[in-house]
Design a protein around this motif. Structure first.
Motif, PDB file in Angstrom:
ATOM      1  N   ASP A 191       0.691  -1.183  -0.011  1.00  0.00           N
ATOM      2  CA  ASP A 191      -0.095   0.094  -0.095  1.00  0.00           C
ATOM      3  C   ASP A 191       0.849   1.360   0.062  1.00  0.00           C
ATOM      4  OD1 ASP A 191      -2.148  -1.453   0.073  1.00  0.00           O
ATOM      5  OD2 ASP A 191      -2.636  -1.296   2.085  1.00  0.00           O
ATOM      6  N   LYS A 192       2.143   1.124   0.149  1.00  0.00           N
ATOM      7  CA  LYS A 192       2.961   2.230   0.196  1.00  0.00           C
ATOM      8  C   LYS A 192       3.619   2.708  -1.053  1.00  0.00           C
ATOM      9  CE  LYS A 192       5.897   0.821   3.355  1.00  0.00           C
ATOM     10  NZ  LYS A 192       7.005   0.894   4.441  1.00  0.00           N
ATOM     11  N   VAL A 193       3.254   1.851  -2.252  1.00  0.00           N
ATOM     12  CA  VAL A 193       4.142   1.750  -3.414  1.00  0.00           C
ATOM     13  C   VAL A 193       3.012   2.176  -4.465  1.00  0.00           C
ATOM     14  CG1 VAL A 193       5.743   0.842  -5.119  1.00  0.00           C
ATOM     15  CG2 VAL A 193       5.985   0.209  -2.607  1.00  0.00           C
ATOM     16  N   VAL A 194       3.614   3.282  -5.270  1.00  0.00           N
ATOM     17  CA  VAL A 194       2.885   3.469  -6.411  1.00  0.00           C
ATOM     18  C   VAL A 194       3.928   3.294  -7.743  1.00  0.00           C
ATOM     19  CG1 VAL A 194       0.941   4.917  -5.487  1.00  0.00           C
ATOM     20  CG2 VAL A 194       3.168   5.976  -6.458  1.00  0.00           C
ATOM     21  N   GLN A 195       3.430   3.425  -9.105  1.00  0.00           N
ATOM     22  CA  GLN A 195       4.215   3.102 -10.165  1.00  0.00           C
ATOM     23  C   GLN A 195       3.958   3.846 -11.307  1.00  0.00           C
ATOM     24  OE1 GLN A 195       4.722  -0.923 -12.508  1.00  0.00           O
ATOM     25  NE2 GLN A 195       6.461  -1.120 -11.350  1.00  0.00           N
ATOM     26  N   PHE A 196       5.098   4.531 -11.866  1.00  0.00           N
ATOM     27  CA  PHE A 196       4.696   5.292 -13.050  1.00  0.00           C
ATOM     28  C   PHE A 196       5.405   4.832 -14.072  1.00  0.00           C
ATOM     29  CE2 PHE A 196       4.013   8.288  -9.468  1.00  0.00           C
ATOM     30  CZ  PHE A 196       2.970   8.969 -10.293  1.00  0.00           C
TER      31      PHE A 196
END
Length: 332
Positions: A191-196
């Protein structure tokens, strides 16, 4: 069928242009083995051509709308991050990305502390030369510079991990088992990670000649953009104040008319007239309150512009102190 073939053969004989086709037909009828070899070689050549074309053509990879999103919210509720611009310079092999963040754990409107963000870079074609610099600029703005990018880089994936602590997610209860702890920890980490994704297939990636990519230059660019934005806000608010003042004048005129008409009214008409006057008074008060808030906002803008001017002078003089260091990330 035989009649049609004879008719076709007659046409070939009578038409000089079709004579080569007659010769080819006769040759293939009399040289059966050579004909089969010729057909095999033709089909084999076509197959080889298709295979080589598939191997040498650039790999086409499709991305979903979700993967190309430019705004992500951390699922643990700690904030959000937005990719506001993407620029690529094929000549210098540099990609410049501009991010803006918002911290949802703070009671004040601030960006996420850059020290709490961890960045990782991935690529289809890994290169030891390619690196990524994370450059905190001002407030909630972060510039990311990817260097030594090949012209056929395909795509980059950038993971951003927000290690900001959310007190709403702090667990003070006793867990029932080790497995429960592991599951909760895994979900918490995800839940702490996002990706571009950064790829030429995305129309948001603009081609531009990028020469200088120093932190000071980015800071001055951001100061200029922020100053222009604040000046635009000031002009908008001043226009709104004039509109409110004009509307108040109209309300005052209507109120004056109602007051004059009340001299000749009685009963329900008089009560309706008074309610109208009270409603106009309420509108006038509300608009005056809006003008007061707008005037206070203009004062805030003036203070913001003064701060930006001071920051610009310090950056140009080399005395500006950045709150966070530049982080260099190697490709994984």
């Amino acid at each position: 069928m035989k009649d049609l073939l004879q008719e076709w053969a007659g046409k070939i004989t009578s038409n000089p242009i079709l004579i080569p086709f007659k010769w080819i037909r006769n040759w293939m009828e009399t040289n059966v083995i050579k004909r089969k070899i010729f057909i095999f070689l033709t089909m084999f050549s076509v197959w080889i051509s298709l295979l080589m074309g598939a191997m040498l053509s650039p790999q086409r990879q499709t991305f979903t709308e979700e993967q190309l999103k430019t705004k992500h919210i951390f699922r643990n509720g700690t904030g959000e991050i937005k990719l506001v611009s993407q620029e690529y310079s094929p000549k210098t092999g540099v990609i410049v990305l501009q991010f803006e963040t918002r911290d949802s754990t703070s009671p004040i409107a601030r960006g996420i502390d850059p020290k709490r963000l961890k960045w990782n870079l991935y690529a289809q074609q890994k290169s030891s030369k390619t690196t990524m610099d994370v450059v905190p600029i001002l407030d909630n703005k972060i510039s990311v510079i990817i260097r030594d990018v090949s012209k056929n880089f395909g795509a980059f994936a950038i993971d951003v991990t927000n290690n900001t602590v959310s007190t709403n997610l702090v667990d003070i209860e006793i867990s029932s088992s080790d497995e429960e702890v592991r599951v909760l920890q895994k979900n918490s980490d995800e839940d702490k990670v996002v990706q571009f994704y950064v790829t030429p297939q995305n129309s948001e990636l603009k081609a531009k000649i990028i020469k200088v990519v120093s932190r000071e230059e980015f800071t001055l660019q951001e100061i200029k953009r922020e100053r222009e934005f604040q000046q635009g806000q000031e002009a908008k608010i001043k226009k709104s104040i004039k509109q409110l003042q004009s509307s108040i004048e109209d309300d005052e005129s209507r109120k004056e008319s109602l007051s004059y008409e009340s001299k000749y009214l009685t009963g329900e008409d008089l009560e309706e007239n008074r309610r109208g006057i009270l409603l106009l008074d309420s509108n006038i008060e509300s608009k005056n309150q809006s003008i007061k808030v707008a005037s206070e906002n203009i004062e805030k803008i003036h203070l913001k512009l003064e701060t930006l001017a001071k920051k610009q002078r310090d950056v140009e003089n080399g005395t500006f102190e950045f709150s966070s260091p530049i982080e260099t990330v190697e490709m994984k």
